[in-house]
Every structure is written in structure tokens, then in C-alpha cells.
Design an enzyme around this catalytic site. Structure first.
Site, PDB file in Angstrom:
ATOM      1  N   LYS A 195      -1.000   2.416  -7.814  1.00  0.00           N
ATOM      2  CA  LYS A 195      -2.496   1.658  -9.229  1.00  0.00           C
ATOM      3  C   LYS A 195      -2.178   3.001  -9.583  1.00  0.00           C
ATOM      4  O   LYS A 195      -1.834   3.959  -9.894  1.00  0.00           O
ATOM      5  CB  LYS A 195      -3.301   1.360  -8.304  1.00  0.00           C
ATOM      6  CG  LYS A 195      -2.839   0.446  -6.945  1.00  0.00           C
ATOM      7  CD  LYS A 195      -2.058  -1.136  -7.308  1.00  0.00           C
ATOM      8  CE  LYS A 195      -1.265  -1.395  -5.813  1.00  0.00           C
ATOM      9  NZ  LYS A 195      -2.318  -2.267  -5.704  1.00  0.00           N
TER      10      LYS A 195
HETATM   11  C1  LIG Z   1      -2.306  -2.784  -3.729  1.00  0.00           C
HETATM   12  C2  LIG Z   1      -2.610  -4.106  -3.385  1.00  0.00           C
HETATM   13  C3  LIG Z   1      -3.609  -4.312  -2.761  1.00  0.00           C
HETATM   14  C4  LIG Z   1      -3.952  -3.454  -1.750  1.00  0.00           C
HETATM   15  O1  LIG Z   1      -4.817  -2.433  -1.719  1.00  0.00           O
HETATM   16  P1  LIG Z   1      -4.442  -1.130  -0.539  1.00  0.00           P
HETATM   17  O2  LIG Z   1      -5.698  -0.360  -1.429  1.00  0.00           O
HETATM   18  O3  LIG Z   1      -3.508  -0.213  -0.984  1.00  0.00           O
HETATM   19  O4  LIG Z   1      -4.982  -2.195  -0.008  1.00  0.00           O
HETATM   20  C5  LIG Z   1      -4.194  -5.580  -2.735  1.00  0.00           C
HETATM   21  N1  LIG Z   1      -3.964  -6.605  -3.926  1.00  0.00           N
HETATM   22  C6  LIG Z   1      -2.680  -6.096  -5.011  1.00  0.00           C
HETATM   23  C7  LIG Z   1      -2.545  -7.132  -5.867  1.00  0.00           C
HETATM   24  C8  LIG Z   1      -2.101  -4.914  -4.856  1.00  0.00           C
HETATM   25  O5  LIG Z   1      -1.508  -4.946  -5.733  1.00  0.00           O
END
Ligand SMILES: *Cc1c(COP(=O)(O)O)cnc(C)c1O
Length: 396
Positions: A195
Site C-alpha cells: 500500500k
Molecule cells: C490489502 C487489502 C486489505 C488487507 O490489508 P491488510 O493490512 O494486509 O490486512 C483489505 N482490503 C483491500 C481492498 C486490500 O487491498
């Protein structure tokens, strides 16, 4: 010090281009060192400071740091009162954690299809998935493309259905001139390295409701009525009470210290990522059978995932183009998954999801990160364009 073996200067093999790389500098190292030297590494003052800074940057009233976006979504649904017997509308076109959060609270995920241009749910696709038991809808800013939240809220608010925003990918994206997430009652964020802002692992719940923020704070820390940080401050700590069954979803101060530095980089990161995305779009204009993700009319994306749809008359299909890229040392990725096709949800009934399946099968994600050099960007562009010119590998 170099960890990877050095290539000999004569080696003509081009280095590998990753699909994504986090961007850290000496500031993150200094921030972690400071926390280690302070002796307080678990949830404490840095987490509190990160929450305040994050809330300010995202125009949110309350922010509660947690261990991941997955746990943030879990808490968001709990504080919204979602539980067994409830239906939660979610896109299948998302990382599986979106659907899993509904399952964790004992509710049933109901998959909604998405719009082919944005990859996001719309009021129409959500409406088609509503049932008499729908208690909440989770909308996703997929790949950082802002969802049309107002349209979904106009559908859901009069029905008493809570709209939760999964902004895992959305830090730095805008919706109608404000940060994404600001218009939802409750929003979940991710700080995973894929992210835009990363703390290694980590997440945040932001909400406009003080009562929901208070309950999320309680639940993330075993539902203890006195936080561990507060107990530590008193010599004779009062006996704590566990007022319901909670969780350990805490973020550490080590992570929050990194998050504070990363948040300061956000504007620069988004500007650079959008510039790279524009270069890709310009380079692929006029290449038949390639369609790039675009900003919708209501906002701007952060280019968290730059996806391209590959279709006729392009000579390669998506997998063929992926092979072509891999042969040239470019690590691209298949597009966003369809949760409903995974074994975990094989037993769940759903309406047809034609757009979701099409996008999962025909899109790929190209390398895009802050430090991507112009030379590497041109290498990716050349491979994609030459694939279009000649065709090879698994041609259609
Ligand atoms: C990456 C992601 C998650 C999960 O995030 P984590 O921090 O790894 O638990 C949830 N929803 C979406 C849309 C994502 O891209």
C-alpha cells in the site's frame, strides 16, 4: 553493505524490475531507533501521535490504529453492530480480507459486481445485491480509485444500512475534493508494504462517531477498561476489568514511528506515482486492445495499482503478456482477485458476477513505485508495446 551478489560488469542480463517497492529513507531508521532507545515499544505515545496525524491528514474525526486493515475491517463491522444473521454486501473483486471481515463477525458476505471502468461497486451493483437482511455494505477504493461513495450512501442511508469504506489502497486518493474515507461513517486503512503508506504491517480505523471510536479502542486491546500504556504510568496500577470479549489488534510504537515518517512522504509519493501512471497512459494510447485504469470524474486516484486490461485485437492475451514481461525481467502481476472463485467461498451462493470475472481474467498490474527509474519505466513500456506489435508466447 550489499546483501545481493553483485553482477559482473560484463553480464548483459537486465536487472529485474519489481512490481512494487516500499520507499524508506534514513528518517524511518532514525524513528525506529528513537523508539527502541526510549524503552517503550508496544502501543504507546507514538501510536497516539500517529492516530492524531492520520486523522488530520485524512480529514477524519477519530482514528484508532490497529494491526492490519483486516483487523480494522473486523472492528468496523463490530462497532457498526453487524453480526450473525446479517448480510454484508461486498465486492468479490477485492483482496479476500474484505469478504472475510463479514465472515469473522458471523455475517454472510453477499457479492456485488463492479463497474468495468473503475473496478468499484456502484449504487446499481450494490442495489442488485441488497437483501432484507442487509445490515452493511463494504465499498472498496480498489487500487486507489475512489468509489462513488455519495451514490452508495444515497441508496443505503434511507434503508439504515451502514456503509463501511475499505480504503486499504486509498491513502492519498481524493473524492469530491476531500481525502477518500472522509465521507464514510467508518473507514478501514492498510499499512501493508503493497500500500502507499507502510508500517510493515498495520491498519487504522477512522470514524465520524465518537462512540464507535471508543468501542474500537476498547476492543483492539482485550476490552480492558484501562489501557496497558495508562497502567504503566501509575506506580500502583488500578485493577483492570475486561468489559467484553476483546482482541489483541494493537499496533506497536515501532510501527507507528515509521508510519509518522511515511505519512510525511505521502504527497510526494502520490505525485510521483501519478506522474508514472500518466507516462504509461500516454505510451499506451493508440495501442489497440490495451485499456488503462483512469481517474473517475468524481476524484483522483493515488495510482496504488496501475492496471491494464488486455483484450482483442491485442495479439497477446493477459497471461501471454505476463509471460512476455517475465521473460524480459519485468515482474508484473495478475489483476485483482475474485473472492467468490476461491475455495474459501466455494459454498456461497451468488448472482452472476460477469464484470468481476472479466477484470480478474483480463487485467494485469504493471510495476509502479516511487523509485522506479525512467530507464526501467521505458523498459516496461517497450516490452508492453513490442508485445502489441508482434505477438509471441501464448498468443490468442
Ligand atoms: C490489502 C487489502 C486489505 C488487507 O490489508 P491488510 O493490512 O494486509 O490486512 C483489505 N482490503 C483491500 C481492498 C486490500 O487491498
Amino acid at each position: 553493505m550489499t546483501l545481493a551478489p553483485q553482477r559482473p560488469v560484463t553480464d548483459p542480463a537486465p536487472s529485474r524490475i519489481n512490481v512494487m517497492q516500499p520507499w524508506f529513507g534514513p528518517e524511518e531508521v532514525a524513528a525506529v531507533t528513537e523508539v527502541l532507545q526510549s524503552g517503550w515499544v508496544a502501543q504507546g505515545p507514538k501510536v497516539a501521535a500517529f492516530e492524531t496525524a492520520f486523522a488530520t491528514r485524512m480529514a477524519a474525526e477519530h482514528a484508532v490504529a490497529v494491526s492490519s486493515c483486516t483487523t480494522a475491517l473486523h472492528l468496523a463491522l463490530l462497532v457498526a453492530g453487524v453480526g450473525p444473521g446479517d448480510d454484508v454486501v461486498v465486492p468479490s473483486f477485492s483482496f479476500i480480507a474484505t469478504a472475510n471481515a463479514a465472515t469473522y463477525v458471523g455475517a454472510r458476505p453477499v457479492f456485488a459486481d463492479v463497474d468495468p471502468v473503475t473496478g468499484n461497486v456502484t449504487a446499481a451493483t450494490v442495489e442488485a445485491a441488497l437483501t432484507p437482511s442487509t445490515r452493511a455494505v463494504v465499498v472498496v477504493d480498489q487500487g486507489g480509485v475512489p468509489v462513488d461513495l455519495d451514490a452508495v450512501r444515497a441508496l443505503c442511508d434511507p434503508r439504515g444500512v451502514t456503509v463501511v469504506e475499505d480504503a486499504a489502497c486509498g491513502a492519498g486518493s481524493t473524492y469530491r475534493g476531500r481525502p477518500v474515507g472522509a465521507g464514510a461513517e467508518v473507514t478501514a486503512w492498510s499499512f501493508h508494504p503493497r500500500k502507499i503508506v507502510t508500517t510493515g504491517e498495520g491498519g487504522m480505523v477512522t470514524t465520524s462517531r465518537r462512540d464507535w471510536a471508543d468501542r474500537a479502542r476498547l476492543l483492539r486491546e482485550h476490552a480492558m477498561d484501562v489501557s496497558a500504556a495508562d497502567r504503566h504510568r501509575s506506580v500502583l496500577a488500578p485493577a483492570e476489568r475486561y468489559v467484553e470479549v476483546g482482541f489483541n489488534f494493537r499496533m506497536t510504537d515501532l510501527q507507528a514511528a515509521v508510519g509518522l515518517v511515511q505519512l510525511g512522504r505521502l504527497d510526494a509519493v502520490v505525485a510521483r506515482r501519478r506522474e508514472i501512471a500518466d507516462r504509461y497512459r500516454d505510451a499506451f494510447t493508440g495501442v489497440d486492445g490495451l485499456r488503462c485504469v483512469q481517474d473517475p470524474e468524481w476524484g483522483t486516484g493515488n495510482a496504488q495499482s496501475f492496471w491494464v486490461e488486455v483484450g482483442p485485437p491485442h495479439p497477446l492475451d493477459r497471461d501471454g503478456l505476463l509471460v512476455r514481461l517475465a521473460e524480459a525481467g519485468v515482474s508484473a502481476r495478475r489483476g485483482i482477485m475474485s473472492a467468490h472463485r476461491q475455495p474459501a467461498y466455494a459454498g456461497l451462493d451468488h448472482a452472476p458476477l460477469p464484470v468481476t470475472e472479466r477484470l480478474t481474467d483480463t487485467t494485469l498490474i504493471l510495476p509502479l513505485f516511487h523509485q522506479l527509474s525512467d530507464a526501467d519505466l521505458h523498459r516496461v513500456i517497450d516490452v508492453v508495446r513490442s508485445g502489441a506489435a508482434t505477438g509471441s508466447g501464448a498468443s490468442r
